[in-house]
Structures are given as C-alpha cells and as structure tokens.
Design an enzyme around this catalytic site. Structure first.
Site, PDB file in Angstrom:
ATOM      1  N   CYS A   2       0.853  -1.196   0.000  1.00 25.88           N
ATOM      2  CA  CYS A   2       0.000   0.000   0.000  1.00 25.88           C
ATOM      3  C   CYS A   2       0.888   1.246   0.000  1.00 25.88           C
ATOM      4  CB  CYS A   2      -0.866   0.011   1.251  1.00 25.88           C
ATOM      5  SG  CYS A   2      -1.782  -1.498   1.480  1.00 25.88           S
ATOM      6  N   ARG A  27       3.532   0.731  -7.172  1.00 24.23           N
ATOM      7  CA  ARG A  27       3.574  -0.236  -6.071  1.00 24.23           C
ATOM      8  C   ARG A  27       2.486  -1.298  -6.216  1.00 24.23           C
ATOM      9  NH1 ARG A  27       6.000   2.110  -1.244  1.00 24.23           N
ATOM     10  NH2 ARG A  27       4.612   0.924   0.082  1.00 24.23           N
ATOM     11  N   TRP A  75      -3.486  -2.192  -1.260  1.00 24.72           N
ATOM     12  CA  TRP A  75      -3.258  -3.477  -1.932  1.00 24.72           C
ATOM     13  C   TRP A  75      -3.843  -4.493  -0.992  1.00 24.72           C
ATOM     14  CZ3 TRP A  75      -0.593  -8.148  -2.359  1.00 24.72           C
ATOM     15  CH2 TRP A  75      -0.473  -8.605  -3.660  1.00 24.72           C
ATOM     16  N   ASN A 101      -0.418   0.944   6.502  1.00 20.75           N
ATOM     17  CA  ASN A 101       0.281  -0.129   5.779  1.00 20.75           C
ATOM     18  C   ASN A 101       0.663  -1.161   6.818  1.00 20.75           C
ATOM     19  OD1 ASN A 101       0.200   1.185   3.398  1.00 20.75           O
ATOM     20  ND2 ASN A 101       2.391   1.600   3.241  1.00 20.75           N
ATOM     21  N   GLY A 102       0.507  -2.434   6.503  1.00 21.10           N
ATOM     22  CA  GLY A 102       0.938  -3.483   7.428  1.00 21.10           C
ATOM     23  C   GLY A 102      -0.213  -4.407   7.762  1.00 21.10           C
ATOM     24  N   GLU A 486      14.391 -23.680 -12.183  1.00 19.74           N
ATOM     25  CA  GLU A 486      14.031 -22.273 -11.942  1.00 19.74           C
ATOM     26  C   GLU A 486      15.185 -21.358 -12.303  1.00 19.74           C
ATOM     27  OE1 GLU A 486      11.602 -20.516 -11.601  1.00 19.74           O
ATOM     28  OE2 GLU A 486      12.303 -18.659 -10.681  1.00 19.74           O
ATOM     29  N   LYS A 490      14.900 -18.415 -15.066  1.00 25.99           N
ATOM     30  CA  LYS A 490      15.256 -17.009 -14.819  1.00 25.99           C
ATOM     31  C   LYS A 490      16.204 -16.511 -15.900  1.00 25.99           C
ATOM     32  CE  LYS A 490      12.760 -15.734 -12.530  1.00 25.99           C
ATOM     33  NZ  LYS A 490      11.788 -16.764 -12.445  1.00 25.99           N
ATOM     34  N   GLU A 493      14.394 -16.204 -19.370  1.00 30.67           N
ATOM     35  CA  GLU A 493      13.370 -15.157 -19.561  1.00 30.67           C
ATOM     36  C   GLU A 493      13.943 -13.759 -19.386  1.00 30.67           C
ATOM     37  OE1 GLU A 493      10.067 -15.106 -16.830  1.00 30.67           O
ATOM     38  OE2 GLU A 493      11.246 -15.994 -15.245  1.00 30.67           O
ATOM     39  N   HIS A 509      22.039 -39.205 -19.479  1.00 32.62           N
ATOM     40  CA  HIS A 509      21.050 -39.768 -20.414  1.00 32.62           C
ATOM     41  C   HIS A 509      20.817 -38.827 -21.590  1.00 32.62           C
ATOM     42  CE1 HIS A 509      20.162 -42.976 -17.571  1.00 32.62           C
ATOM     43  NE2 HIS A 509      20.245 -42.054 -16.638  1.00 32.62           N
ATOM     44  N   LYS A 608       3.274 -10.402 -17.217  1.00 32.59           N
ATOM     45  CA  LYS A 608       3.410 -10.737 -15.799  1.00 32.59           C
ATOM     46  C   LYS A 608       2.404 -11.812 -15.412  1.00 32.59           C
ATOM     47  CE  LYS A 608       4.785 -10.782 -11.643  1.00 32.59           C
ATOM     48  NZ  LYS A 608       6.011 -11.570 -11.378  1.00 32.59           N
TER      49      LYS A 608
HETATM   50  C1  AGP Z   1       8.274 -16.767 -13.928  1.00 39.08           C
HETATM   51  O1  AGP Z   1       9.353 -15.872 -13.736  1.00 39.08           O
HETATM   52  C2  AGP Z   1       7.269 -16.233 -14.919  1.00 39.08           C
HETATM   53  N1  AGP Z   1       6.907 -14.912 -14.667  1.00 39.08           N
HETATM   54  C3  AGP Z   1       6.092 -17.180 -15.119  1.00 39.08           C
HETATM   55  O2  AGP Z   1       6.607 -18.470 -15.340  1.00 39.08           O
HETATM   56  C4  AGP Z   1       5.125 -17.268 -13.921  1.00 39.08           C
HETATM   57  O3  AGP Z   1       5.743 -17.893 -12.834  1.00 39.08           O
HETATM   58  C5  AGP Z   1       3.917 -18.120 -14.371  1.00 39.08           C
HETATM   59  O4  AGP Z   1       3.306 -17.467 -15.450  1.00 39.08           O
HETATM   60  C6  AGP Z   1       2.896 -18.316 -13.239  1.00 39.08           C
HETATM   61  O5  AGP Z   1       2.375 -17.074 -12.855  1.00 39.08           O
HETATM   62  P1  AGP Z   1       1.428 -17.033 -11.535  1.00 39.08           P
HETATM   63  O6  AGP Z   1       2.301 -17.400 -10.378  1.00 39.08           O
HETATM   64  O7  AGP Z   1       0.923 -15.632 -11.471  1.00 39.08           O
HETATM   65  O8  AGP Z   1       0.336 -18.044 -11.743  1.00 39.08           O
END
Ligand code: AGP
Length: 613
Positions: A2, A27, A75, A101-102, A486, A490, A493, A509, A608
């Site tokens: 927030c 934010r 938020w 906030n909190g 993961e 990272k 992407e 393998h 996102k």
């Molecule tokens: C990961 O860095 C990506 N942004 C993407 O894989 C993300 O984790 C995936 O789309 C799931 O999103 P969500 O957690 O909002 O469901």
C-alpha cells in the site's frame, strides 16, 4: 504494498495528495482514498481501481480548500477490493481518520472487544480496528494529546504498521507512527509530508527523515517532532535524496526485479508473520482452520501451477512426501487440465499462483472442483479469481511483484509450502521435536538470505565473467532439481540465453553430449543427502572441459577444487535449501540480463500474468 501520503502546510493539500498517490501507482494497488480537513468539516472520497477513478470522483481538487489531508493506495490483504475497505478509515464519530500499511495480527480479538463496547465497524479490514482503538482511548484520556492517545492505543496492537492519523477537530496536526512498515517524513518550506516512500514526495522536497520502528511523529505547519514509545524526543537526521523520480519508484534499485530480490527476506517474514511460532514449533494457518477435517483425511495432494509457481510446487511435493508421508504430485497446469487426471477419495488439489489469474492454473483448478475435489490455493493477489474459486488457502502477503520474472513469489511459496507441511505434521501428531527443528530453521531463513544478498557484488562479477556464453546447463537433485529448472528459467526469460534445467541424474542420459568449453554448467550442490552424487556429476562435466559454476554450502572446500567459480550459501536443512540456493541464481540471471542491455523488468514476449491459454 500500500501507499501512504499525508500533508500539512501552507498549500491546498488535495492536489498534492492525488499527485503523490499517482507517483506510487507502481507499487500496485486495487483501490484508493483520501480525506481533507476543510473549513466546513471534512471532504472524504474513495474509489476502487486506479487513481484516475478517485480523481474522477473528486472532480477539481483545487476547489476543496484545506491544508491537512491524507491519502492511501490499498493493496488488499484482509477484506475484498471494495470502496468500504479502501482507506482512510474513520472512527464512529467520523472525527478521526487513519491510513495504514501493514497487518494487525490480533485484529479479530481487538475488533470483538471494541464491538462489545459499542463501536460500529464499516469495513472488513484489519486496519479499521486501529482508528476505533484510538477513539476508545480518546474517550478515556480526554486530557491527552492525540499522539499520546495513539501511543496508548498502539500498545494493544500486535503486528506491523505504518500509519498516518488526523483528527478533523485538530486541523493543525498530523500524526504518524511506524512499526516495521516503512514510513518517512518529507521536510519542505513550512510544509511537511508523511509517506510510505520517497516517490510520493520527491516532487516537493528531497529532504527526508526516516522513521524507525516504535517512533511517533507529530507534524504541524510550523514544524515536526519525533518521539520514541517512551515519549523521549528523538533527533532525526535529514537525508538529501539524489534519486530521480523514476529511481524513487524502485526504492533506489535500478530495476523492480532487483528490488524484489532484495525484498525476499522481508517477504518471507511477511508470509510467515502470525503463522510460524518457532519458540514452540507451532504453525497457525487461520485460512485453513475450517479445512482441518479435510486435511486430516487427505491421502494425496495434487499440486498444479505454471512456470515458477509450478517449480515451487515440485519442491513442495518432495517436502510433503518426505515430511508428512503422503503421496504428492506436481503437475504443470497446462498438462494437468488435458491429461484426464484420475481422482481418488482423499485427494486434495493445491494451486499455486502469484497473480491468481493464470488461465491454465484456473482451468486445472476447475477440473478438480468439477470432480468435487477439495481445493486449496497459495496466492499473492487478494480477491483474485483463484483466491475466490478455491475452498480455502493462504495469501502470500508479499506485496505486488512488479518484475515479470517471479522472484520473491517463488521463495514465499516455498516458505508457505513448508508451513503447510508443518501444519499437516502437527495435525497428524508427528514428531514434534523434528517439526520444531524445521520451524527453527525456517525462522532463520530471512537472515541467511540477507547474508547471500550481502555478496551481490561478487555474484555480479561472476555474471560479468559468463555473460557472453550462449548456452548453460543447470543441474540439481531432489529439492534442488526444481531450483535447477528455476535458475534456468530465470536466465532464459531475463537474458534470452538458452539455459536447460535438468535433474543431475539425467545428465548422462543425453544433456552431457552438449558439454564443451563453450557450454558452462551450473551445479546446485549444497551439502545434503545427494551431495556426493552431485560431486560425481561435476567430475564428469569437468572431464569434458565444461566450465563449472557451483552453488555450494559455506565452508565447502572440496567443491572449490572442482568448480571454476563457487557461489556460497549458508548451511540450512536440506528441505529448506531451495530458499537459499535460488537467490544467487536470481541475481546471476538479473546481472547477465543487465549486462546484455536488456529490459529485465519487462522481457520481450512475456506478460506478468498469463491470463490467456
Ligand atoms: C516466472 O518468472 C514467470 N513470470 C512465469 O513463469 C510465472 O511464474 C507463471 O506465469 C505463473 O504465474 P502465476 O504465479 O501468477 O500463476
């Protein structure tokens, strides 16, 4: 998180408040509101959605005459996204107004006490408790100043707050108080501001005083004073902020992604606040209380998610099977929904999603719900579709994750999966000593993360050394197999570099055929139950002249002999190592993306939240 802004001074306040709220839009929020003390009383307005919606309801702000005002972008954490839940919140008499906030952990018991003495609540929020507490204290201590009444009230509060309070009957005073949630004072020319971050006030002043936990500030048009909780006057150092407005939005970090990586310790603390009690090893998951019966009879857990959330779910699968002894599956949601899963009596579906809006994850959830399978969610966005369509769940409470690459959401999800594991162990009467050992180790994770983050400059140097390579192989076993995937995700992407994540046992393998001097391997090899196996894999890559980066446990000298570069992490329990091993990999990917001159907050082709299939 927030956003808070308050103003007292010589100008009309409302235009400044609206402008400050707009500068905090980054934010992330879902509603906003403001209150102005005017000659005729008060002007209050709230709106769901963007600041523009609030502005439309306000109309011409210069027509609202008043030089004391507060504003807030919310938020949602407790209570849905509604106007009633938007801040500021007022007492019964609509004299006292407060933004916060909190999280007020003991809001339920405080609310009950206040209702018993006649207070009427209008919202579902934890925040509203605070303003009624002050109102009740004011009734009992009419002789005290507002700041002293606030101090008495806050002594009853357990949790975190950054608050700004005003009383329309005292338009010459603005009060602020901080406990854990950042709050600062902006010191202008005969005008003073309180804000949750610099971006809200940097347009008006660069002279800033930061409040510390337990401090209360009193602002008037003539000046400001800051006291500690024992009413001792504090001297505050003024900082001159050199940031640009854009940098201010990122809290001084170059990118949201970097800011969110550095927020991870605090994010984990917020996820666990009011839920983990290491002194006893107890775990309290209020959101699952009504679900205890189903959890007790759960015989298999089906985890489903996408991307990074799915990889957190794989770590959760290992944890649940090893520590609770029940079968657990982890599926990519886009596969789960099409493979005609077979459900059994005693199944429990668990969806993980930061946004709570990912189309494939929602479809997988609906597949389970259609078959009458009980469904839980671990979600960050309050009131999101997934939060509303699951039977129960846990909110992550980590604030918005702005960077497209998921970082703090991943570690928060793993922390919450650990809490779920402990909650199930507790409910099934499993070995309390072992549970407490895990709880103690989990409580230490934020500080261990901070130790890794202190080495960020070294990680940046390693990224510089490898930023020209076009291919990487990431390898891990057991709890760190999902971390290998993961880490590779990272890098892919953020830097668009080809990176394969693999279980190290699979290396022979196929993937090892790719290894040569131009194909570095990243081994996630903490000292755990599969450490020796990892050393063998490292030897095999080394024999083929593949460059080697290892993520290893502090003090491990053996691996230093084998790897070209080592990123050390502090020791912790094996099931918790993903919370630490992922951090250097997040930074490694971030720095390579920056070194390649890419937009690490908004990588090409990515969104996102993938709300389409
Ligand atoms: C990961 O860095 C990506 N942004 C993407 O894989 C993300 O984790 C995936 O789309 C799931 O999103 P969500 O957690 O909002 O469901």
């Amino acid at each position: 998180m927030c956003g808070i802004i308050g103003y007292i001074g010589r100008q009309q306040a409302l235009p400044i408040i609206l402008d400050g709220l707009k500068n905090m839009e980054y934010r992330g929020y879902d509603s906003a509101g403001t209150i102005v003390a005017t000659q005729t009383g008060i002007f209050a307005e709230k709106a769901v959605g963007k600041i523009a919606a609030l502005g439309a309801k306000v109309g011409d702000p210069s027509k609202i005459i008043g030089s004391l005002a507060i504003g807030h972008t919310r938020w949602a954490t407790h209570g849905g996204v509604t106007e009633q839940n938007a801040h500021p919140h007022a007492d019964c008499g609509e004299n006292l107004w407060l933004v916060h906030n909190g999280i007020v952990e003991n809001h339920k018991e405080l609310k009950k006490e206040l209702i018993e003495v006649g207070h009427v609540f209008k919202s579902e929020t934890d925040t509203e408790v605070l303003v009624h507490l002050i109102e009740e204290a004011r009734k009992k201590h009419r002789e005290l100043e507002l700041e002293d009444v606030l101090r008495i009230s806050l002594q009853k509060v357990r949790g975190t707050y950054g608050i700004a309070v005003m009383d329309r009957r005292e338009p010459q005073k603005l009060i602020a108080a901080r406990n854990f949630s950042p709050l600062l004072l902006g010191i202008g020319e005969n005008e003073y501001f309180v804000a949750s971050d610099v971006s809200a006030v940097i347009k008006y002043t660069r002279s800033i005083a930061y409040l510390n936990d337990g401090e209360i500030a009193v602002l008037t048009p003539e000046g400001f004073s800051v006291y500690d909780f024992d009413r001792n006057l504090q001297t505050k150092k003024l900082h001159e902020i050199e940031w640009s407005a854009e940098e201010a939005e990122k809290g001084g970090y170059s990118h949201f992604m970097l800011k969110e990586i550095f927020e991870e310790p605090e994010a984990i603390e917020n996820s666990m606040r009011g839920r983990l009690f290491p002194e006893t090893g107890e775990v309290r998951l209020a959101g699952l209380e009504k679900f205890r019966g189903i959890l007790k009879n759960t015989r298999r857990i089906l985890i489903s998610a996408c991307g990074t959330a799915y990889l957190a779910g794989v770590a959760g699968k290992y944890m649940l099977e090893e520590q609770v002894g029940i079968p657990a599956e982890a599926d990519v949601a886009s596969e789960f929904r099409y493979r005609k899963p077979v459900f059994c009596e005693g199944d429990l579906f668990l969806a993980l999603s930061q946004s709570g809006e990912t189309a494939d994850t929602l479809a997988a959830l609906r597949e389970a719900v259609d078959k009458k399978i009980p469904a839980l969610g671990i979600v960050n966005v309050v009131g999101s579709t997934l939060a509303r369509e699951t039977d129960a769940g846990m909110y992550q409470h980590i604030g918005p994750e702005i960077g497209v690459a998921s970082t703090k959401a991943f570690t928060s999800q793993i922390a919450l999966l650990t809490l779920l594991t402990l909650f199930l162990r507790q409910d099934r009467g499993m070995d309390a000593v072992e549970s407490k050992r895990i709880a103690d180790a989990l409580a230490k994770i934020p500080d261990l993360m901070r130790r890794i983050l202190e080495k960020s400059e070294y990680i940046k140097e390693i990224a510089k050394k490898y930023c020209k390579y076009e291919n990487f192989l990431y390898l891990g076993r057991k709890y760190n197999m999902p971390v290998a995937l993961e880490g590779a995700l990272k890098l892919k992407e953020i830097s668009y570099v080809h990176a394969e994540g693999y279980g190290a046992g699979e290396m022979k393998h196929g993937p090892i055929a790719m290894i040569d001097g131009n194909f570095p391997s990243v081994f996630i090899a903490p000292q755990d139950s599969v450490y020796e196996k990892m050393l063998s894999n490292i030897e095999e890559v080394r024999a083929r002249k593949g460059p080697i980066i290892a993520v290893a446990t502090e003090g491990d000298m053996r691996i230093r002999e084998l790897a070209d570069d080592v990123l050390y992490i502090p020791k912790t329990l094996e099931l918790l190592t993903p919370l630490l091993t992922v951090v250097p990999l997040q930074l490694f990917a971030y720095y390579i993306g920056v070194l390649r001159g890419l937009d690490v907050d908004k990588p090409r082709n990515l969104a996102k939240s993938v709300t389409v299939e």
